[in-house]
Design an enzyme around this catalytic site. Structure first.
Site: not given
Ligand code: NDP
Length: 281
Positions: A52, A96, A119
């Site tokens: 990322k 994460q 997300d």
């Protein structure tokens, strides 16, 4: 032989467009920023976090990784997210997953400001997807839809079967396809006679996490097969679909690697750019 839906090629094309977008924003004095919060040392997560960061760097997005110890408290994690919520340099926040067991995933995701939730896991964004309103859409399902549309695949009225009902892939993928007017079936580990469902699918999405689980006899000839799975077998990455056998009967198929995974990162960049525009313009 199926036509390959290449996430690699598509994501490279998107990278070029995203670089241009970032340059445009920078001219207006806006530098899009993404923060990744990483708790613990899970090796697979470390690779994802690194990728990322590389994607941000390639496109010109400012990125910051906040590493917290595996034994970090819920309070410390909440405080970290709240600071990022207020931070003007940061337009997107990603925690994460998975988190260490002692931390509350739902509580953590709920702390992120919905407009910074790149997300798309916050309940507000999940609710918007559920009610077919514009919100931030989870990256993997968004990438799947992008690939289908890019290939010009007609979706309205098609039978879509999703294997897997996770909150991050299966369920949002089902909602997106429903919003595109597919007739959607979601299968899971308790589904009776899975093959009876998958054989009907014009569009089959496999998000299970079991190597080569979908075999040719489960697939309708001429269908579109999307393989989300990432499984490590003998040091190699393979999907949930028995690619060699299924590519002989499907009309389109995504490879692993080089398929959905590449699109997931591209869509994260897309969501970050969209969030930056929404917040700063
Ligand atoms: P989860 O483990 O959260 O979900 C797996 C789903 O598969 C569950 O709903 C489970 O059913 C179902 N399942 C398991 N066994 C069977 C079975 N025998 N028959 C039918 N259904 C079954 O995984 P994720 O959704 O998070 O991820 C799925 C895969 O996709 C993984 O390989 C993951 O690594 C990969 N992935 C890839 C991404 C990418 O960018 N390419 C992004 C995210 C994930 P039940 O609910 O009943 O347990």
């Amino acid at each position: 032989m199926a036509e390959l839906l290449s996430g690699k090629i598509l994501s490279e094309q998107l990278t070029l467009k995203q670089k241009e977008k970032v340059a445009e924003l920078k001219e207006k004095g806006i530098v899009p920023g993404l923060a990744v919060v990483f708790v613990g040392e899970d090796p697979a997560s470390q690779i994802y976090v690194r990728n990322k960061g590389i994607a941000c760097e390639t496109i010109g997005i400012y990125s910051r990784t906040i590493r917290l110890d595996a034994d970090c408290t819920q309070e410390k994690l909440t405080e970290t997210i709240e600071d990022l919520n207020k931070d003007k340099q940061i337009h997107g926040i990603l925690v994460q997953l998975p988190l260490p067991k002692h931390l509350d995933e739902q509580k953590t995701l709920a702390t992120i400001l919905p407009q910074k939730d790149v997300d798309g896991f916050h309940l507000i964004n999940a609710g918007k997807l559920f009610t077919n309103q514009k919100g931030i859409v989870p990256c993997t399902p968004k990438g799947i839809l992008f690939m289908l549309k890019d290939a010009g695949i007609d979706l309205a009225g098609k039978e879509a079967v999703i294997i897997g009902r996770s909150n991050i892939v299966g369920k949002p993928a089902a909602m997106l396809l429903l919003n595109e007017n597919c007739t959607v079936t979601i299968c899971h580990s308790k589904t009776k006679d899975l093959k009876e469902h998958t054989k009907r699918a014009d569009i089959l999405v496999a998000a299970i996490g079991k190597a080569k689980f979908v075999t040719a006899d489960m697939v309708k000839p001429g269908s579109v097969v999307i393989d989300v799975g990432i499984n490590r077998v003998d040091g190699k990455v393979v999907g949930d679909v028995d690619f060699e056998a299924v590519e002989k009967i499907a009309s389109y198929i995504t490879p692993v690697p080089g398929g959905v995974g590449k699109m997931t990162i591209s869509m994260l960049m897309e969501n970050t750019l969209e969030a930056a525009c929404a917040q700063a313009l």
